[in-house]
Design an enzyme around this catalytic site. Structure first.
Site, PDB file in Angstrom:
ATOM      1  N   CYS A   1      -7.056 -65.370  22.521  1.00 17.31           N
ATOM      2  CA  CYS A   1      -7.808 -65.660  21.290  1.00 17.31           C
ATOM      3  C   CYS A   1      -7.206 -64.980  20.069  1.00 17.31           C
ATOM      4  O   CYS A   1      -7.741 -65.091  18.976  1.00 17.31           O
ATOM      5  CB  CYS A   1      -9.257 -65.215  21.457  1.00 17.31           C
ATOM      6  SG  CYS A   1      -9.433 -63.415  21.520  1.00 17.31           S
TER       7      CYS A   1
ATOM      8  N   CYS B   1      -6.231 -59.443  20.206  1.00 20.57           N
ATOM      9  CA  CYS B   1      -5.416 -58.235  20.378  1.00 20.57           C
ATOM     10  C   CYS B   1      -4.531 -57.996  19.163  1.00 20.57           C
ATOM     11  O   CYS B   1      -4.276 -56.848  18.789  1.00 20.57           O
ATOM     12  CB  CYS B   1      -4.585 -58.334  21.656  1.00 20.57           C
ATOM     13  SG  CYS B   1      -5.593 -58.317  23.140  1.00 20.57           S
TER      14      CYS B   1
ATOM     15  N   CYS C   1      -6.011 -60.614  28.980  1.00 19.49           N
ATOM     16  CA  CYS C   1      -5.401 -61.892  29.354  1.00 19.49           C
ATOM     17  C   CYS C   1      -3.958 -61.689  29.817  1.00 19.49           C
ATOM     18  O   CYS C   1      -3.534 -62.242  30.828  1.00 19.49           O
ATOM     19  CB  CYS C   1      -5.436 -62.861  28.180  1.00 19.49           C
ATOM     20  SG  CYS C   1      -7.085 -63.118  27.513  1.00 19.49           S
TER      21      CYS C   1
ATOM     22  N   CYS D   1     -10.399 -55.858  26.277  1.00 22.47           N
ATOM     23  CA  CYS D   1     -10.614 -57.144  25.612  1.00 22.47           C
ATOM     24  C   CYS D   1     -11.399 -56.916  24.328  1.00 22.47           C
ATOM     25  O   CYS D   1     -12.617 -56.921  24.350  1.00 22.47           O
ATOM     26  CB  CYS D   1     -11.381 -58.086  26.549  1.00 22.47           C
ATOM     27  SG  CYS D   1     -11.642 -59.746  25.899  1.00 22.47           S
TER      28      CYS D   1
ATOM     29  N   HIS E   1     -17.946 -43.396  33.549  1.00 23.20           N
ATOM     30  CA  HIS E   1     -19.271 -42.880  33.868  1.00 23.20           C
ATOM     31  C   HIS E   1     -19.221 -41.410  34.297  1.00 23.20           C
ATOM     32  O   HIS E   1     -20.018 -40.596  33.839  1.00 23.20           O
ATOM     33  CB  HIS E   1     -19.869 -43.728  34.983  1.00 23.20           C
ATOM     34  CG  HIS E   1     -21.157 -43.229  35.542  1.00 23.20           C
ATOM     35  ND1 HIS E   1     -22.369 -43.469  34.928  1.00 23.20           N
ATOM     36  CD2 HIS E   1     -21.430 -42.505  36.650  1.00 23.20           C
ATOM     37  CE1 HIS E   1     -23.339 -42.924  35.657  1.00 23.20           C
ATOM     38  NE2 HIS E   1     -22.791 -42.336  36.696  1.00 23.20           N
TER      39      HIS E   1
ATOM     40  N   CYS F   1     -18.614 -40.444  29.670  1.00 20.67           N
ATOM     41  CA  CYS F   1     -19.693 -41.087  28.913  1.00 20.67           C
ATOM     42  C   CYS F   1     -20.677 -40.078  28.311  1.00 20.67           C
ATOM     43  O   CYS F   1     -21.265 -39.265  29.024  1.00 20.67           O
ATOM     44  CB  CYS F   1     -20.462 -42.070  29.795  1.00 20.67           C
ATOM     45  SG  CYS F   1     -21.706 -42.954  28.822  1.00 20.67           S
TER      46      CYS F   1
ATOM     47  N   CYS G   1     -29.427 -44.339  28.907  1.00 23.17           N
ATOM     48  CA  CYS G   1     -28.271 -44.864  29.633  1.00 23.17           C
ATOM     49  C   CYS G   1     -28.397 -46.384  29.786  1.00 23.17           C
ATOM     50  O   CYS G   1     -29.495 -46.927  29.922  1.00 23.17           O
ATOM     51  CB  CYS G   1     -28.248 -44.185  31.003  1.00 23.17           C
ATOM     52  SG  CYS G   1     -27.198 -44.999  32.207  1.00 23.17           S
TER      53      CYS G   1
ATOM     54  N   CYS H   1     -24.501 -51.726  32.844  1.00 19.90           N
ATOM     55  CA  CYS H   1     -23.298 -50.982  32.478  1.00 19.90           C
ATOM     56  C   CYS H   1     -22.365 -50.807  33.677  1.00 19.90           C
ATOM     57  O   CYS H   1     -22.767 -50.357  34.746  1.00 19.90           O
ATOM     58  CB  CYS H   1     -23.657 -49.612  31.902  1.00 19.90           C
ATOM     59  SG  CYS H   1     -22.192 -48.739  31.319  1.00 19.90           S
TER      60      CYS H   1
ATOM     61  N   CYS I   1     -12.396 -45.420  26.569  1.00 22.51           N
ATOM     62  CA  CYS I   1     -13.179 -45.996  25.457  1.00 22.51           C
ATOM     63  C   CYS I   1     -14.168 -45.009  24.819  1.00 22.51           C
ATOM     64  O   CYS I   1     -14.273 -44.958  23.596  1.00 22.51           O
ATOM     65  CB  CYS I   1     -13.940 -47.245  25.912  1.00 22.51           C
ATOM     66  SG  CYS I   1     -12.868 -48.599  26.396  1.00 22.51           S
TER      67      CYS I   1
ATOM     68  N   CYS J   1     -18.507 -50.054  22.819  1.00 23.85           N
ATOM     69  CA  CYS J   1     -19.552 -50.955  23.322  1.00 23.85           C
ATOM     70  C   CYS J   1     -20.864 -50.244  23.643  1.00 23.85           C
ATOM     71  O   CYS J   1     -21.939 -50.638  23.187  1.00 23.85           O
ATOM     72  CB  CYS J   1     -19.037 -51.684  24.567  1.00 23.85           C
ATOM     73  SG  CYS J   1     -17.456 -52.494  24.308  1.00 23.85           S
TER      74      CYS J   1
ATOM     75  N   CYS K   1     -21.210 -51.401  29.055  1.00 23.43           N
ATOM     76  CA  CYS K   1     -19.788 -51.652  29.292  1.00 23.43           C
ATOM     77  C   CYS K   1     -19.700 -52.788  30.304  1.00 23.43           C
ATOM     78  O   CYS K   1     -20.413 -52.784  31.315  1.00 23.43           O
ATOM     79  CB  CYS K   1     -19.124 -50.389  29.852  1.00 23.43           C
ATOM     80  SG  CYS K   1     -17.492 -50.718  30.569  1.00 23.43           S
TER      81      CYS K   1
ATOM     82  N   CYS L   1     -14.014 -54.374  30.995  1.00 28.08           N
ATOM     83  CA  CYS L   1     -12.879 -55.232  30.672  1.00 28.08           C
ATOM     84  C   CYS L   1     -11.517 -54.560  30.852  1.00 28.08           C
ATOM     85  O   CYS L   1     -10.493 -55.177  30.579  1.00 28.08           O
ATOM     86  CB  CYS L   1     -13.014 -55.807  29.267  1.00 28.08           C
ATOM     87  SG  CYS L   1     -12.764 -54.613  27.944  1.00 28.08           S
TER      88      CYS L   1
END
Ligand code: SF4
Ligand code: SF4
Length: 354
Positions: free
Chosen positions: A52, A55, A156, A194, A231, A235, A256, A262, A271, A283, A290, A293
């Site tokens: 798409c 990125c 991808c 992603c 996790h 997190c 949570c 998640c 992340c 996210c 989450c 991805c």
């Protein structure tokens, strides 16, 4: 305070020891300086297949160093030439048509120095992605054959991503799988997510240019970015999980996100510490679960996205070992109760069910 000089030897050690975000914050100027002193010219071709283009957008928003800095300040030696300005990047370069294709040919055969091939997007069966009258597969093969380093960016290009989701009508797949099929045995540095995190791209390109090839996990992902479990190790919402304080509706309340699906317990990525948009948010912090991805098998094996993890996996193993292939080889049918208990128990799975 005089900063520690970055070398190819300590680059990866520092990223791993400090965490990539802290490393970038502390050593941003040193990274730029170290790349500037790289001995080789590096030429980049960024090819786009089934994707798409998210990125590309994410890369353009990289903030440490930001893209403007990459394009204008990081030059080769005293040449004044930018070192990581892509020679060919069809979605953002100004050239089009035969001029653009000429840039690609020059990247392959005409330039002095070394070549990095960056691929965004999945590789599909013949006929589904044609650029300048030639199948994307052929573009990839020709470029991969002459590349000194290959980087796949985004879900991808790494694992097939959404184009490869069931029923996968175009037989989309990740770059590594495709290159193996066509007999090209070169290392691919996989940067999933992603979209890809722009800072992952910039640091990886910097590392390659410095000759500090990142240590990769079995899926080709740099361990410095994908070596920690979200996790169990990163997190900020983990205290809520331990207290049993869960939110029931995405975006509502504090707690949570486990009960809204998640996938943090089965996801290996930085992340929570790196975040997006200049370290603003990610996210889970934005109120969503989450959805995993960063992992092979996504999205099919992680769907439905809003279901709890134990109801997705028919069994579970020690979550600290799930990064070695959660859906590939380890699921044996232990059942939901055991799965929940193991997930609650953290590394050892000893904690009792509450
Ligand atoms: S389940 Fe998700 S939100 Fe909850 S602590 Fe784990 S990673 Fe964080
Ligand atoms: S938090 Fe999860 S869903 Fe969001 S980008 Fe990271 S791995 Fe993907």
């Amino acid at each position: 305070m005089e900063s520690l000089r970055l070398t190819r030897r300590n680059f990866m050690k520092l990223v791993s020891a400090m965490g990539a975000s802290a490393f970038l914050t502390t050593y941003k100027a040193d990274i730029v300086k170290a790349i500037t002193e790289a001995r080789d010219y590096w030429h980049i071709a960024w090819l786009n297949g089934g994707a798409c283009t998210g990125c590309t957008i994410s890369f353009a928003q990289a903030s440490n160093p930001d893209l403007l800095q990459v394009l204008t300040e990081i030059t080769v030696g005293n040449s004044g030439l930018p070192i990581v300005l892509p020679d060919y990047m069809e979605t953002i370069h100004i050239a089009s048509g035969t001029l653009a294709e000429g840039l690609k040919e020059k990247w392959k055969h005409g330039n002095k120095g070394k070549r990095i091939l960056v691929v965004e997007g999945a590789v599909q069966d013949p006929g589904y992605c044609i650029i300048a009258g030639k199948d994307f597969r052929d573009h990839v093969v020709e470029a991969a054959e002459v590349a000194d380093a290959i980087v796949a960016v985004g879900q991808c290009a790494t694992f097939g991503g959404i184009p490869a989701a069931k029923p996968n009508p175009t037989n989309a797949k990740g770059l590594s799988e495709f290159l193996k099929e066509v007999g090209i045995n070169k290392t691919v540095i996989n940067l999933p997510l992603c979209p890809v995190n722009g800072e992952h791209v910039v640091i990886t390109l910097a590392a390659v240019i410095m000759g500090a090839i990142p240590e990769l996990d079995e899926y080709g992902r740099p361990k410095m970015f994908f070596g920690t479990n979200m996790h169990y190790e990163l997190c900020p919402y983990r205290p809520y999980y331990d207290k049993g304080q869960f939110i029931e509706v995405p975006g509502e309340g504090e707690g949570c996100k486990y009960k809204i699906g998640c996938k943090g317990p089965i996801t290996w990525t930085d992340c929570p510490s790196r975040k997006w948009n200049g370290n603003t948010s990610y996210c889970v912090e934005a109120g969503a679960p989450c959805i995993g991805c960063s992992e092979p098998g996504w999205p099919d094996e992680f769907s439905p996205f809003y279901n709890e993890v134990p109801s997705l996996v028919s069994a579970v193993v020690d979550p600290t070992k799930l990064g070695t292939g959660i859906f590939a080889a380890t699921i044996t049918g232990i059942g939901v109760h055991a799965a929940r208990r193991t997930l609650k128990g953290g590394k050892g799975g000893e904690e009792d069910e509450q």
